[in-house]
Design an enzyme around this catalytic site. Structure first.
Site, PDB file in Angstrom:
ATOM      1  N   HIS A  63     -10.289  10.305  39.250  1.00  0.00           N
ATOM      2  CA  HIS A  63     -10.198  11.665  38.714  1.00  0.00           C
ATOM      3  C   HIS A  63     -11.491  11.954  37.967  1.00  0.00           C
ATOM      4  CE1 HIS A  63      -8.914   9.158  35.363  1.00  0.00           C
ATOM      5  NE2 HIS A  63      -8.852  10.185  34.535  1.00  0.00           N
ATOM      6  N   HIS A  65     -12.247  12.940  34.811  1.00  0.00           N
ATOM      7  CA  HIS A  65     -12.448  12.841  33.360  1.00  0.00           C
ATOM      8  C   HIS A  65     -13.764  12.133  33.056  1.00  0.00           C
ATOM      9  CE1 HIS A  65      -7.940  13.495  32.174  1.00  0.00           C
ATOM     10  NE2 HIS A  65      -8.568  14.617  32.455  1.00  0.00           N
ATOM     11  N   ASP A  67     -14.777   9.780  31.253  1.00  0.00           N
ATOM     12  CA  ASP A  67     -14.933   8.323  31.163  1.00  0.00           C
ATOM     13  C   ASP A  67     -14.825   7.653  32.533  1.00  0.00           C
ATOM     14  OD1 ASP A  67     -12.284   9.236  31.051  1.00  0.00           O
ATOM     15  OD2 ASP A  67     -11.553   7.364  30.173  1.00  0.00           O
ATOM     16  N   HIS A  68     -14.674   8.434  33.601  1.00  0.00           N
ATOM     17  CA  HIS A  68     -14.493   7.855  34.938  1.00  0.00           C
ATOM     18  C   HIS A  68     -15.566   8.258  35.956  1.00  0.00           C
ATOM     19  CE1 HIS A  68     -10.433   6.098  34.358  1.00  0.00           C
ATOM     20  NE2 HIS A  68     -10.461   6.939  33.345  1.00  0.00           N
TER      21      HIS A  68
HETATM   22 ZN   LIG Z   1      -8.429  10.230  32.426  1.00  0.00          ZN
END
Ligand SMILES: [Zn+2]
Length: 257
Positions: A63, A65, A67-68
């Site tokens: 996904h 976000h 932090d990814h």
């Molecule tokens: Zn997330």
């Protein structure tokens, strides 16, 4: 098949020990990177060193976000491979979009794409044989922040009883007994659902008031995060017609006659 983890240096309240970047090898030297994490040159170097002389075929994100996904496009560009995910996000632009049921070939492996909205609308899990890369749908050792509760619960149920043997999450350690973990997640969510209904029946009429009661045992620094999950429960309780808004206060709906 071989799986390596590289931990990003972004520990915190929302990320636990940090983001897990997974390097999946088909066993014959074809690899994908899953969730490269935030833009961080040291982490990028560690990923590329781990890939080494093997054949990278794509950079996948569960996904978008922050932090990814943000490191996905830079690595994909540098390596001349596609960045792959469900949809564009704030710092992610997919070269290949994968929807529910799609397949992504990694040498001899066929990754199965499972759309699992709930933590975020754009969330995917990737299945390689009996191993599932779960991103933030299911984390090692904690419950997750949920944006949309109805879809989230359906996305958990969808994975149960499908013959999984191990799960590799976006944060925390890998897990055995996937069905047991999924059952715990479902039970935890249903328990929260009833607690939140109970708080509203007891007179809590706003999200902050509910958080104070239901998350009394949780450090207050996590309350803003908890508030988002409470909002998701409240929306589902409204959809279920178990609560209603009276003015600007949430109240229990009168039970149907
Ligand atoms: Zn997330």
């Amino acid at each position: 098949m071989r799986i390596d983890r590289i931990l990003a240096n972004n520990p915190g309240a929302f990320t636990g020990p940090g983001t897990n970047t997974w390097i999946l090898d088909d066993g014959n030297g074809s690899v994908v990177v899953i969730d490269p994490g935030p833009v961080d040159s040291k982490h990028a170097r560690s990923i590329l060193e781990s890939v080494g002389t093997r054949t990278l075929v794509g950079v996948l994100v569960t996904h978008t976000h922050s932090d990814h996904a943000p490191l996905a496009n830079p690595i994909a560009r540098d390596m001349g491979v596609p960045a792959v995910g469900y949809a564009p996000g704030p710092s992610f632009q997919p070269d290949i979009k994968l929807l529910e049921g799609a397949r992504f070939g990694v040498g001899d492996l066929d990754l199965e794409v499972i759309h699992t909205p709930g933590h975020s609308k754009d969330h995917l899990c990737f299945r390689a044989r009996n191993v599932l890369f779960t991103g933030d749908h299911i984390m090692g050792g904690s419950s997750v922040m949920v944006e949309e509760m109805g879809p989230y619960l359906r996305s958990l149920e969808k994975l149960r009883g499908t013959g999984l043997e191990r799960m590799h999450p976006g944060h925390g350690d890998e897990m055995g007994d996937p069905d047991g973990v999924i059952d715990w997640y479902l039970a935890h969510r249903l328990q929260r659902h009833e607690q939140i209904l109970g708080a509203i029946e007891g007179g809590a009429g706003t999200i902050p008031e509910i958080v104070e009661i239901v998350y009394a045992d949780v450090d207050s620094s996590l309350h803003p995060l908890a508030a988002r999950s409470v909002q998701a429960h409240v929306t589902l309780l409204q959809d279920e017609e178990r609560i209603a808004l009276r003015g600007d206060r949430l109240v229990a709906a009168p039970s149907p006659q």
